[in-house]
Design a protein around this motif. Structure first.
Motif, PDB file in Angstrom:
ATOM      1  N   THR A   1       0.856  -1.190   0.000  1.00  0.00           N
ATOM      2  CA  THR A   1       0.000   0.000   0.000  1.00  0.00           C
ATOM      3  C   THR A   1       0.891   1.240   0.000  1.00  0.00           C
ATOM      4  OG1 THR A   1      -0.128   0.069   2.419  1.00  0.00           O
ATOM      5  CG2 THR A   1      -1.840  -1.179   1.255  1.00  0.00           C
ATOM      6  N   SER A   2       0.341   2.326  -0.539  1.00  0.00           N
ATOM      7  CA  SER A   2       1.085   3.585  -0.573  1.00  0.00           C
ATOM      8  C   SER A   2       0.112   4.719  -0.824  1.00  0.00           C
ATOM      9  CB  SER A   2       2.150   3.555  -1.675  1.00  0.00           C
ATOM     10  OG  SER A   2       2.895   4.763  -1.712  1.00  0.00           O
ATOM     11  N   ASN A   3       0.442   5.878  -0.316  1.00  0.00           N
ATOM     12  CA  ASN A   3      -0.320   7.078  -0.668  1.00  0.00           C
ATOM     13  C   ASN A   3       0.623   8.266  -0.698  1.00  0.00           C
ATOM     14  OD1 ASN A   3      -0.517   6.823   2.447  1.00  0.00           O
ATOM     15  ND2 ASN A   3      -1.088   8.955   2.075  1.00  0.00           N
ATOM     16  N   GLY A   4       0.228   9.279  -1.445  1.00  0.00           N
ATOM     17  CA  GLY A   4       1.068  10.457  -1.597  1.00  0.00           C
ATOM     18  C   GLY A   4       1.500  10.613  -3.042  1.00  0.00           C
ATOM     19  N   THR A   5       2.647  11.231  -3.235  1.00  0.00           N
ATOM     20  CA  THR A   5       3.228  11.415  -4.558  1.00  0.00           C
ATOM     21  C   THR A   5       4.604  10.766  -4.551  1.00  0.00           C
ATOM     22  OG1 THR A   5       2.072  13.523  -4.809  1.00  0.00           O
ATOM     23  CG2 THR A   5       3.888  13.086  -6.320  1.00  0.00           C
ATOM     24  N   GLN A   6       4.855   9.924  -5.534  1.00  0.00           N
ATOM     25  CA  GLN A   6       6.131   9.209  -5.555  1.00  0.00           C
ATOM     26  C   GLN A   6       6.366   8.634  -6.946  1.00  0.00           C
ATOM     27  OE1 GLN A   6       9.329   8.828  -4.781  1.00  0.00           O
ATOM     28  NE2 GLN A   6       8.626   8.774  -2.629  1.00  0.00           N
ATOM     29  N   PHE A   7       7.644   8.487  -7.277  1.00  0.00           N
ATOM     30  CA  PHE A   7       8.001   7.804  -8.511  1.00  0.00           C
ATOM     31  C   PHE A   7       7.841   6.294  -8.331  1.00  0.00           C
ATOM     32  CE2 PHE A   7      10.917  11.583  -9.159  1.00  0.00           C
ATOM     33  CZ  PHE A   7      10.153  12.137 -10.172  1.00  0.00           C
ATOM     34  N   ASP A   8       7.763   5.571  -9.449  1.00  0.00           N
ATOM     35  CA  ASP A   8       7.861   4.122  -9.356  1.00  0.00           C
ATOM     36  C   ASP A   8       9.283   3.752  -8.940  1.00  0.00           C
ATOM     37  OD1 ASP A   8       9.560   3.875 -11.810  1.00  0.00           O
ATOM     38  OD2 ASP A   8       7.746   4.525 -12.813  1.00  0.00           O
ATOM     39  N   ARG A   9       9.398   2.647  -8.246  1.00  0.00           N
ATOM     40  CA  ARG A   9      10.705   2.201  -7.763  1.00  0.00           C
ATOM     41  C   ARG A   9      10.916   0.738  -8.130  1.00  0.00           C
ATOM     42  NH1 ARG A   9      13.100   7.059  -6.901  1.00  0.00           N
ATOM     43  NH2 ARG A   9      11.973   8.317  -5.356  1.00  0.00           N
TER      44      ARG A   9
END
Length: 578
Positions: free
Chosen positions: A89-97
């Motif tokens: 799970t994740s939320n926010g703004t982020q690049f793919d990793r």
């Protein structure tokens, strides 16, 4: 009966969790279209948690845990199969990793992360790792490297959990066939992922058992940095006709494995598009094929068994080369490999000799193109590759095997830069056939075709509005080794999207249509046809013997739902705002 009830309860619980998350925060449920693991669901199952970690600022800080094989589903190594469940799970703004799973110094899975939304995303991927049973049969170190950065404008963290499920063998479900040993071709690090960065070429001295009779090599390889969009890189002789900063070294890439400096086998890689690539909104909630489970490539090293079984260390190297005169590429590719070794019942050394070796150091390539009076640039790079190696091998127990290993591959990439480079097209095909026979019996088969067509059109002079379309296929019939289940996959993905870049927040839309079929040599089948429009699943059909009994209820999003999207990555050195 209890196991079936437990399995149904797990599905129901997962559905409830997803439903509650979706209601509470309109969580996007991401997925890659792929077949469920072809494992016996009616067998006794034992599930253990391998790791749990939230990757915040984790660059260079891998998760390292110690693994102990379970004994509740029979003696370690006797299992009918193993699957991994990776839920994030994740939320926010982020690049793919990029994510690298390493176990016993062997890379066993390469994945990447979808990009999160402010309200959050969740995804689960089930990975069949039955071919790595020899590793799971003994205690060892398990590593997940997922380098993430937190900085202004990038606050997304990835909360991960990894479980392994072991399927007990029985009279109905016998122990899975497997290699006798798996030897890593990796950096052998104990605190991070074991992939190597090339160039330069990666080399490792390995010693194989003297009674080895078959060796099958598995290759992991993916482009990064200026090589992420390697299929958009332009041949050096035409780079000067393009805007400053355009990336050269051409679009052809060949992954090579060499034994003591001799080419043993190659792969023309499949072009995986990560979820932050070109138009991020085209990959929501359906990722591009391969983004959550990057393909690997098998070659037969058995012809080299007479060389490798002398009891001495031998050099195994992996590199990636281009069609340029110097065969150079940019920085960088991540590569690793492993050798799946079958040994003889006798402990006496294997003997024999290579009777035919026809493998040039590099593929035969050709580059042609033109620069029009109006500035339009057209470039085509093509390549062919043929390998033929034969050997006579005699095991310690006296069996003689005639091995024939052949590869025939073709590649073509045409690039068009039109209308002052406001229009950019790529038309690429990579196809081939691998075959290995041992006394006339097929031991490795790989027939593949990876067509790829991409159009990028910039809509405004400032370069901040553009559209892209994708037509991408993965067609492959593969028998990686006699002890690994063979299968045929046909996957086609038609995607498109619009993207707007603005200091107040990036926005866009996207569509994604997938048709997928799978059939394997055990008779398992699976098919799926699914469409996404602006984050919504608008149609979804699953069928075949592997189709799930229950499906996830995907959340709905209004077309006006705002999504804050990280800066997209564009290929070929293209800059925003031209």
């Amino acid at each position: 009966m209890l196991q079936q009830l437990y399995h149904l309860c797990k599905i129901a619980a997962s559905s409830l969790v997803l439903a509650s998350l979706a209601v509470r925060g309109a969580v996007l449920v991401d997925f890659q279209v792929a077949q469920p693991p072809p494992l016996p669901q009616d067998a006794k199952q034992c599930t253990i948690q391998i790791l749990q970690r939230t990757f915040g600022f984790s660059f260079g800080l891998a998760e390292v845990v110690q693994y102990t094989p379970p004994t509740d589903c029979g003696p370690p190594g006797s299992w009918a199969g193993i699957s991994l469940n990776f839920t994030v799970t994740s939320n926010g703004t982020q690049f793919d990793r990029l994510g690298i799973f390493t176990f016993q110094n062997v890379e066993i899975w390469r994945t990447s992360t979808p990009e999160p939304t402010l309200d959050g995303i969740i995804w689960t991927y089930l990975k069949d790792v039955t071919r790595y049973i020899p590793l799971f049969a003994k205690p060892g170190t398990f590593i997940l490297q997922l380098d993430n950065l937190l900085e202004p404008g990038l606050d997304g963290q990835y909360a991960t959990t990894l479980h392994a499920t072991f399927f007990a063998s029985s009279e109905r479900h016998p122990p899975a066939p497997k290699a006798n040993a798996i030897i890593p071709v990796s950096t052998l690090a104990n605190d991070t992922g074991n992939e190597a960065s090339v160039p330069p070429a990666f080399s490792l001295n390995v010693t194989v058992p003297r009674n080895a009779v078959q060796i099958f090599a598995e290759l992991y390889a993916s482009g990064n940095g200026d090589e992420e969009f390697w299929y958009f890189n332009t041949a050096n002789e035409f780079v000067s006709a393009l805007p400053s900063g355009s990336i050269g070294d051409g679009p052809f890439r060949e992954v090579r494995m060499l034994v003591d400096g001799q080419v043993a086998g190659v792969a023309f890689p499949y072009a995986v598009i990560f979820t932050g690539g070109i138009v991020p909104t085209a990959w929501r909630p359906i990722t591009s094929y391969g983004a959550l489970d990057l393909p690997t490539y098998f070659i037969d090293l058995t012809p080299f068994v007479p060389v490798l079984t002398d009891g001495q260390p031998h050099n195994i190297s992996i590199d990636v080369v281009s069609a340029e005169e110097d065969h150079a590429i940019n920085q960088n590719w991540f590569v690793s490999g492993n050798l799946q070794v079958v040994t003889d019942s006798s402990s006496k050394p294997t003997t024999g000799k290579i009777t035919k070796y026809d493998a040039s150091p590099f593929a035969v390539t050709k580059t042609s193109g033109s620069v029009g009076d109006n500035g339009d640039v057209n470039v085509t790079v093509s390549a062919t590759r043929n390998i033929h190696i034969e050997a006579e091998i005699t095991s310690g127990s006296g069996k003689t095997t005639h091995v024939v290993w052949t590869q025939s591959l073709e590649f073509s990439n045409t690039q068009q830069f039109l209308d002052n480079t406001f229009i950019q097209n790529v038309f690429q095909t990579a196809s081939g056939s691998f075959s290995s026979t041992h006394n006339g019996v097929p031991s490795l088969i790989d027939t593949f075709s990876y067509p790829l067509n991409i159009n990028i059109t910039v809509l405004t002079p400032d370069g901040n509005n553009f559209v892209a379309t994708f037509d991408h296929s993965y067609d492959r019939t593969s028998l990686p080794a006699p002890f690994i289940l063979g299968s045929t996959i046909h996957e086609r993905q038609l995607a498109s999207g619009f993207f707007h870049l603005a200091s107040t927040g990036n926005t866009g839309n996207g569509t994604n249509f997938n048709t997928f079929t799978y059939v394997d040599l055990a008779g398992n089948t699976y098919d799926r046809e699914v469409t996404a429009v602006d984050n919504n699943i608008t149609s979804d059909h699953q069928g075949g013997s592997l189709a799930p009994r229950s499906t996830i209820a995907f959340p709905s999003f209004s077309p006006q739902t705002p999504f804050v999207v990280a800066q997209p990555r564009l290929p070929g050195g293209r800059k925003f705002g031209n």
